[in-house]
Structures are given as structure tokens and as C-alpha cells.
Design a protein around this motif. Structure first.
Motif, PDB file in Angstrom:
ATOM      1  N   MET A  96      -2.037   7.767   2.658  1.00 49.93           N
ATOM      2  CA  MET A  96      -3.175   7.219   3.396  1.00 49.93           C
ATOM      3  C   MET A  96      -3.188   7.739   4.821  1.00 49.93           C
ATOM      4  O   MET A  96      -2.162   8.154   5.359  1.00 49.93           O
ATOM      5  N   PRO A  97      -4.351   7.706   5.466  1.00 46.98           N
ATOM      6  CA  PRO A  97      -4.457   8.186   6.856  1.00 46.98           C
ATOM      7  C   PRO A  97      -3.886   7.171   7.834  1.00 46.98           C
ATOM      8  O   PRO A  97      -4.616   6.384   8.438  1.00 46.98           O
ATOM      9  N   VAL A  98      -2.568   7.197   7.981  1.00 48.25           N
ATOM     10  CA  VAL A  98      -1.893   6.277   8.890  1.00 48.25           C
ATOM     11  C   VAL A  98      -1.461   6.999  10.164  1.00 48.25           C
ATOM     12  O   VAL A  98      -1.735   6.547  11.277  1.00 48.25           O
ATOM     13  N   THR A 130      18.467  -4.773   0.198  1.00 47.95           N
ATOM     14  CA  THR A 130      17.538  -4.395  -0.875  1.00 47.95           C
ATOM     15  C   THR A 130      16.090  -4.602  -0.440  1.00 47.95           C
ATOM     16  O   THR A 130      15.224  -3.753  -0.688  1.00 47.95           O
ATOM     17  N   LEU A 131      15.830  -5.708   0.234  1.00 47.09           N
ATOM     18  CA  LEU A 131      14.469  -5.977   0.714  1.00 47.09           C
ATOM     19  C   LEU A 131      14.049  -4.950   1.762  1.00 47.09           C
ATOM     20  O   LEU A 131      12.924  -4.434   1.718  1.00 47.09           O
ATOM     21  N   VAL A 132      14.931  -4.644   2.692  1.00 52.50           N
ATOM     22  CA  VAL A 132      14.605  -3.662   3.740  1.00 52.50           C
ATOM     23  C   VAL A 132      14.376  -2.288   3.118  1.00 52.50           C
ATOM     24  O   VAL A 132      13.432  -1.573   3.495  1.00 52.50           O
ATOM     25  N   THR A 133      15.207  -1.901   2.168  1.00 53.45           N
ATOM     26  CA  THR A 133      15.052  -0.602   1.501  1.00 53.45           C
ATOM     27  C   THR A 133      13.721  -0.525   0.766  1.00 53.45           C
ATOM     28  O   THR A 133      13.022   0.498   0.827  1.00 53.45           O
ATOM     29  N   THR A 134      13.359  -1.591   0.075  1.00 52.39           N
ATOM     30  CA  THR A 134      12.079  -1.624  -0.637  1.00 52.39           C
ATOM     31  C   THR A 134      10.918  -1.505   0.332  1.00 52.39           C
ATOM     32  O   THR A 134       9.940  -0.789   0.068  1.00 52.39           O
ATOM     33  N   LEU A 135      11.015  -2.190   1.463  1.00 48.97           N
ATOM     34  CA  LEU A 135       9.968  -2.092   2.493  1.00 48.97           C
ATOM     35  C   LEU A 135       9.811  -0.655   2.972  1.00 48.97           C
ATOM     36  O   LEU A 135       8.690  -0.153   3.097  1.00 48.97           O
ATOM     37  N   ILE A 136      10.931   0.017   3.236  1.00 46.55           N
ATOM     38  CA  ILE A 136      10.874   1.407   3.711  1.00 46.55           C
ATOM     39  C   ILE A 136      10.251   2.313   2.662  1.00 46.55           C
ATOM     40  O   ILE A 136       9.442   3.202   2.976  1.00 46.55           O
ATOM     41  N   LEU A 137      10.609   2.110   1.403  1.00 47.74           N
ATOM     42  CA  LEU A 137      10.057   2.940   0.327  1.00 47.74           C
ATOM     43  C   LEU A 137       8.546   2.744   0.200  1.00 47.74           C
ATOM     44  O   LEU A 137       7.802   3.719   0.003  1.00 47.74           O
ATOM     45  N   ILE A 138       8.081   1.512   0.323  1.00 47.21           N
ATOM     46  CA  ILE A 138       6.637   1.256   0.254  1.00 47.21           C
ATOM     47  C   ILE A 138       5.936   1.860   1.467  1.00 47.21           C
ATOM     48  O   ILE A 138       4.861   2.463   1.340  1.00 47.21           O
ATOM     49  N   PHE A 139       6.542   1.718   2.652  1.00 45.21           N
ATOM     50  CA  PHE A 139       5.975   2.330   3.864  1.00 45.21           C
ATOM     51  C   PHE A 139       5.845   3.838   3.678  1.00 45.21           C
ATOM     52  O   PHE A 139       4.812   4.430   4.018  1.00 45.21           O
ATOM     53  N   ARG A 140       6.886   4.463   3.139  1.00 43.43           N
ATOM     54  CA  ARG A 140       6.844   5.917   2.926  1.00 43.43           C
ATOM     55  C   ARG A 140       5.744   6.287   1.943  1.00 43.43           C
ATOM     56  O   ARG A 140       5.012   7.268   2.154  1.00 43.43           O
ATOM     57  N   TRP A 141       5.619   5.530   0.863  1.00 43.86           N
ATOM     58  CA  TRP A 141       4.590   5.821  -0.142  1.00 43.86           C
ATOM     59  C   TRP A 141       3.202   5.745   0.472  1.00 43.86           C
ATOM     60  O   TRP A 141       2.352   6.607   0.214  1.00 43.86           O
ATOM     61  N   ILE A 142       2.944   4.739   1.288  1.00 40.95           N
ATOM     62  CA  ILE A 142       1.624   4.563   1.901  1.00 40.95           C
ATOM     63  C   ILE A 142       1.342   5.676   2.907  1.00 40.95           C
ATOM     64  O   ILE A 142       0.261   6.275   2.911  1.00 40.95           O
ATOM     65  N   VAL A 143       2.326   5.966   3.772  1.00 39.89           N
ATOM     66  CA  VAL A 143       2.121   6.976   4.816  1.00 39.89           C
ATOM     67  C   VAL A 143       1.862   8.354   4.226  1.00 39.89           C
ATOM     68  O   VAL A 143       1.068   9.139   4.756  1.00 39.89           O
ATOM     69  N   GLN A 144       2.512   8.663   3.113  1.00 38.37           N
ATOM     70  CA  GLN A 144       2.334   9.975   2.495  1.00 38.37           C
ATOM     71  C   GLN A 144       0.988  10.124   1.798  1.00 38.37           C
ATOM     72  O   GLN A 144       0.617  11.237   1.415  1.00 38.37           O
ATOM     73  N   HIS A 184      -2.365  10.148  10.779  1.00 33.45           N
ATOM     74  CA  HIS A 184      -3.368  11.164  11.077  1.00 33.45           C
ATOM     75  C   HIS A 184      -4.745  10.604  10.722  1.00 33.45           C
ATOM     76  O   HIS A 184      -4.861   9.567  10.068  1.00 33.45           O
ATOM     77  N   GLU A 185      -5.779  11.284  11.174  1.00 33.54           N
ATOM     78  CA  GLU A 185      -7.145  10.880  10.861  1.00 33.54           C
ATOM     79  C   GLU A 185      -7.584  11.518   9.547  1.00 33.54           C
ATOM     80  O   GLU A 185      -7.271  12.675   9.261  1.00 33.54           O
ATOM     81  N   HIS A 186      -8.314  10.739   8.766  1.00 32.84           N
ATOM     82  CA  HIS A 186      -8.886  11.280   7.535  1.00 32.84           C
ATOM     83  C   HIS A 186      -9.935  12.324   7.912  1.00 32.84           C
ATOM     84  O   HIS A 186     -10.750  12.107   8.825  1.00 32.84           O
ATOM     85  N   PRO A 187      -9.955  13.483   7.248  1.00 30.23           N
ATOM     86  CA  PRO A 187     -10.903  14.540   7.623  1.00 30.23           C
ATOM     87  C   PRO A 187     -12.369  14.107   7.579  1.00 30.23           C
ATOM     88  O   PRO A 187     -13.193  14.643   8.309  1.00 30.23           O
ATOM     89  N   ASP A 188     -12.711  13.132   6.738  1.00 33.85           N
ATOM     90  CA  ASP A 188     -14.107  12.666   6.644  1.00 33.85           C
ATOM     91  C   ASP A 188     -14.450  11.649   7.714  1.00 33.85           C
ATOM     92  O   ASP A 188     -15.624  11.244   7.844  1.00 33.85           O
ATOM     93  N   PHE A 189     -13.423  11.214   8.502  1.00 33.26           N
ATOM     94  CA  PHE A 189     -13.691  10.159   9.505  1.00 33.26           C
ATOM     95  C   PHE A 189     -13.091  10.555  10.842  1.00 33.26           C
ATOM     96  O   PHE A 189     -12.605   9.714  11.583  1.00 33.26           O
ATOM     97  N   PRO A 241      -9.333  -0.484   6.818  1.00 34.09           N
ATOM     98  CA  PRO A 241     -10.071   0.779   6.986  1.00 34.09           C
ATOM     99  C   PRO A 241      -9.299   2.002   6.487  1.00 34.09           C
ATOM    100  O   PRO A 241      -9.893   2.920   5.906  1.00 34.09           O
ATOM    101  N   ALA A 242      -7.984   2.016   6.685  1.00 38.82           N
ATOM    102  CA  ALA A 242      -7.173   3.146   6.194  1.00 38.82           C
ATOM    103  C   ALA A 242      -7.193   3.201   4.674  1.00 38.82           C
ATOM    104  O   ALA A 242      -7.293   4.282   4.075  1.00 38.82           O
ATOM    105  N   VAL A 243      -7.093   2.029   4.031  1.00 42.89           N
ATOM    106  CA  VAL A 243      -7.125   1.976   2.564  1.00 42.89           C
ATOM    107  C   VAL A 243      -8.484   2.444   2.053  1.00 42.89           C
ATOM    108  O   VAL A 243      -8.578   3.223   1.087  1.00 42.89           O
TER     109      VAL A 243
END
Length: 389
Positions: free
Chosen positions: A376-378, A360-374, A380-385, A150-152
Motif C-alpha cells: 500500500m502507499p504508506v 510473538t505478538l510484537v513479531t506478528t505486528l511487524i510482519l503485518i506492518f511489512r506486508w501492508i507497507v510493501q 510513498h504516494e500512489h502514482p494515481d494520487f 485513504p491508503a487502503v
């Protein structure tokens, strides 16, 4: 343009980005070396010690710490604890990425990683615990993607598909809890086949129960730990107030205290069941006491005091201590207390490259998490929903 360039450099040249870049610059060549030259070029594994740091940390610890997804989803969607709804999406995202990187980490550990799909599509070993774990991880990874979809879809603006995905939330949560109950305990059941290799203080017929119960407190603690970091790093994304987050933290700490007390009791039931009290005075027995008293009983007491005194900061530090304790337990079972009777020269000690690839794996995971959070509505709520989560 000069000001824009200076601002961009300031945003990119943060301490975290610099450290992450160094880790990746070394880790990527090591990854290439691992997959071109084999396990012998990058690890200290051998036929006597085929499972090492990657299994203990990347797989066993990773699966346990990714349990926050099923714990919080069950609390909100099955038990009606709606006050914890703000932490469900980040917990599910952390769980999904955690399981994904468990699979990636497993590829590093396998001698022939291209055979990873064999238990799923080619060879069905229905009597194998690893077959059970493999199928459950695949199904649960898919389930968590459905839970996070749903967030995606909100990010993509696909309202119709988002409505369909939300309608599957309850079923996906139930299915996810069933799968998690089975594969969390099944990881412990792997060691039931090694009664002569695992030290008696860690080996027990109850080890599947140990793994399952400890995964619950690992999930709760990881939600607190991840939430604390997210509220500091992504403060511009967070909508809930500090007061509300403090109440959620105290509630999660209360649950963690109850589960830790249960875990502490069943750990000593395991010792009593095997009548291994005499081993507590040995060097490994003292290390067992450090694990159980220092990383189970002590956090339990600290959680109780913090909740009683309403100290959310204390809960957060205790959650970090508990996360460390879960990693210590999984490394004890898979490495330190495993093959304990071998002479010192045959004991397994990880190479520096094993540690670096895991970092390296943990760092990559954190970078992907940061990219998604910045994006997608993770947090916070999306203004349309608004109000539709």
C-alpha cells in the motif's frame, strides 16, 4: 527455475524471517496452551498479583508507543506543520496496529476473554475507569482506521470512496486527539485507586498527567525509531530524500526535547507534592532516579545537543533510548513498584512463556506492518494520487 528457486530462498531465508519463524513456532503452541489451559498454565499471576507483564508491556507500553498517530496527525492536520506530512501515514499505521495488538494482548490477560465486549454492549459501568478506557480504545481504533483508510482505498483503486475518506480526515483527527488525551491519562488514573500498593515515588495525584505527557514523547520517539527502520528496510518504497528525512528527524527531536523537559519537571513536582524526598535514598528510590535521570533527563540533553549540532543519527539513537525509557516506566508502575511492600516470596516474576507470547505478538505486528507497507502507499504516494494526500 533453479535460479528462481535460489532467489526465492535467498529472499525468504533472511535473518529476520528465520528469527520470526522460530518465535512463531514456539509462540503459537503457547497461545493454544494459554486459551485451553488458562492463565495458570502460562503465567505466574495470582490473586495478589493479577496484573503482570502483559498489562505492563503489551497494554500500558503499547498504548503509549502507539501515540505517534495522534501526535503527528495533530501536528500536520491541526497545526499546519505540512513538512511532517511524509511521516503521518506510517505513524497512523503504526498507531492503528499498535492499538489493535493492545486489544489482542488484553485478550491474553483476561481470565475470560470472551467477556471483552461486555463493557461495550452489555454492562455499562459508567463510574469505572476501565469502562472509559475500553470505550476510548474502541473508538480510537475505529478513528485510526478511518484516518488510514485513504491508503487502503488508493490501493484498491476506489477513487470515489477515497475522496469521501479524505473529507473525514480533519474531523477524525480532532476526535482522535480528544480520545487520546482522555484514554492516555485514564490509563494512569487506573493506579489512583491503588495508593497503598504503588510505591510513593511513582504514585501521585498527577499520575494521569504523567501518562499523558509521556505518551507525547513516546509517540514522537516511536515515529523517529519506526521511520529510521523503515528507511533502511523499505528503501525501495521511500520517496523522500535523506536530507528531507534528516530535517524531519531533527524537528521531531526538538519537539521531543521540549516534552521531555516538561515531563522531567512534573515528575519532581510529584515527588515534592508528596514530600517523598527521603525515599530517594532507598533501593527503589535509586531505581526511580535511574528512570528519571537516565531515561528522561539524559535523552532530553542528548536531543538538545543533537538538534543544536544538527546530528540526525544522534537523534535516532536518543529516540531509541527514550522508547526504552517509556517501557521501563510502564513496567515500573505496573510491576516493579507495584505491591512493593510484599515479602520477596510473594512478589511477581513473569514466566518465560509470558515473555515469549509478548514477543510473538510484537513479531506478528511487524510482519503485518511489512506486508501492508510493501503493498500500500504508506511510505510513498500512489502514482494515481500524486500530491493529493
Amino acid at each position: 527455475m533453479t535460479q528462481d528457486s535460489a532467489h526465492l530462498r535467498k529472499r525468504l531465508l533472511t535473518p529476520f524471517n528465520v528469527v520470526a519463524a522460530i518465535i512463531l513456532l514456539v509462540g503459537i503452541p503457547l497461545t493454544i496452551l494459554r486459551f485451553t489451559k488458562g492463565l495458570a498454565a502460562t503465567t505466574n499471576l495470582d490473586h495478589t498479583n493479577p496484573w503482570g507483564f502483559w498489562i505492563g508491556f503489551d497494554v500500558l507500553s503499547g498504548v503509549a508507543l502507539a501515540a505517534g498517530g495522534y501526535v503527528t496527525a495533530a501536528a500536520v492536520h491541526l497545526f499546519g506543520m505540512k513538512e511532517y506530512k511524509p511521516v503521518v501515514r506510517p505513524a497512523v499505521l503504526t498507531g492503528f496496529l499498535g492499538y489493535f495488538f493492545v486489544v489482542v494482548g488484553l485478550c491474553f490477560d483476561l481470565g475470560r476473554p470472551w467477556r471483552l465486549p461486555y463493557p461495550i454492549f452489555v454492562s455499562f459501568g459508567v463510574t469505572s475507569v476501565l469502562f472509559l478506557v475500553g470505550w476510548h480504545v474502541l473508538l480510537y481504533l475505529t478513528t485510526q482506521f478511518v484516518e488510514f483508510s485513504p491508503a487502503v482505498l488508493e490501493w484498491l483503486g476506489a477513487k470515489r470512496w477515497r475522496k469521501f475518506a479524505v473529507s473525514m480526515t480533519l474531523g477524525a483527527t480532532i476526535f482522535g486527539v480528544i480520545l487520546s488525551t482522555l484514554h492516555q491519562s485514564a490509563l494512569g488514573a487506573l493506579f489512583l485507586m491503588a495508593p497503598t500498593k504503588l510505591h510513593p515515588l511513582w504514585y501521585s495525584p498527577f499520575i494521569p498527567l504523567f501518562f499523558f505527557v509521556s505518551s507525547i514523547v513516546a509517540g514522537l520517539s516511536m515515529v523517529i525509531f519506526e521511520g529510521t527502520l523503515s528507511h533502511r528496510v523499505f528503501s525501495d518504497q521511500v520517496e523522500i530524500s535523506h536530507e528531507q528525512f534528516d530535517r524531519i528527524t531533527l524537528g521531531l527531536g526538538k519537539g521531543a526535547a521540549v516534552v521531555l523537559a516538561t515531563y522531567f519537571c512534573i515528575k519532581f513536582i510529584g515527588v515534592a507534592h508528596g514530600d517523598h524526598w527521603d525515599r530517594l535514598g532507598t533501593p527503589l528510590g535509586l531505581w526511580f532516579l535511574v528512570e528519571v535521570l537516565g531515561f528522561v533527563l539524559l535523552p532530553c540533553i542528548l536531543f538538545v545537543v543533537a538538534v543544536r549540532e544538527k546530528k540526525p543519527t544522534m537523534v535516532r539513537w536518543t529516540a531509541f533510548l527514550t522508547v526504552v525509557g517509556i517501557v521501563v516506566n510502564r513496567l515500573n508502575v505496573s510491576m516493579i513498584a507495584f505491591n512493593w511492600q510484599l515479602p520477596a516470596e510473594q512478589r511477581y516474576i513473569p514466566s518465560w512463556m509470558e515473555f515469549w507470547i509478548s514477543a510473538t505478538l510484537v513479531t506478528t505486528l511487524i510482519l503485518i506492518f511489512r506486508w501492508i507497507v510493501q503493498r500500500m502507499p504508506v511510505l510513498h504516494e500512489h502514482p494515481d494520487f500524486k500530491g493529493a494526500h
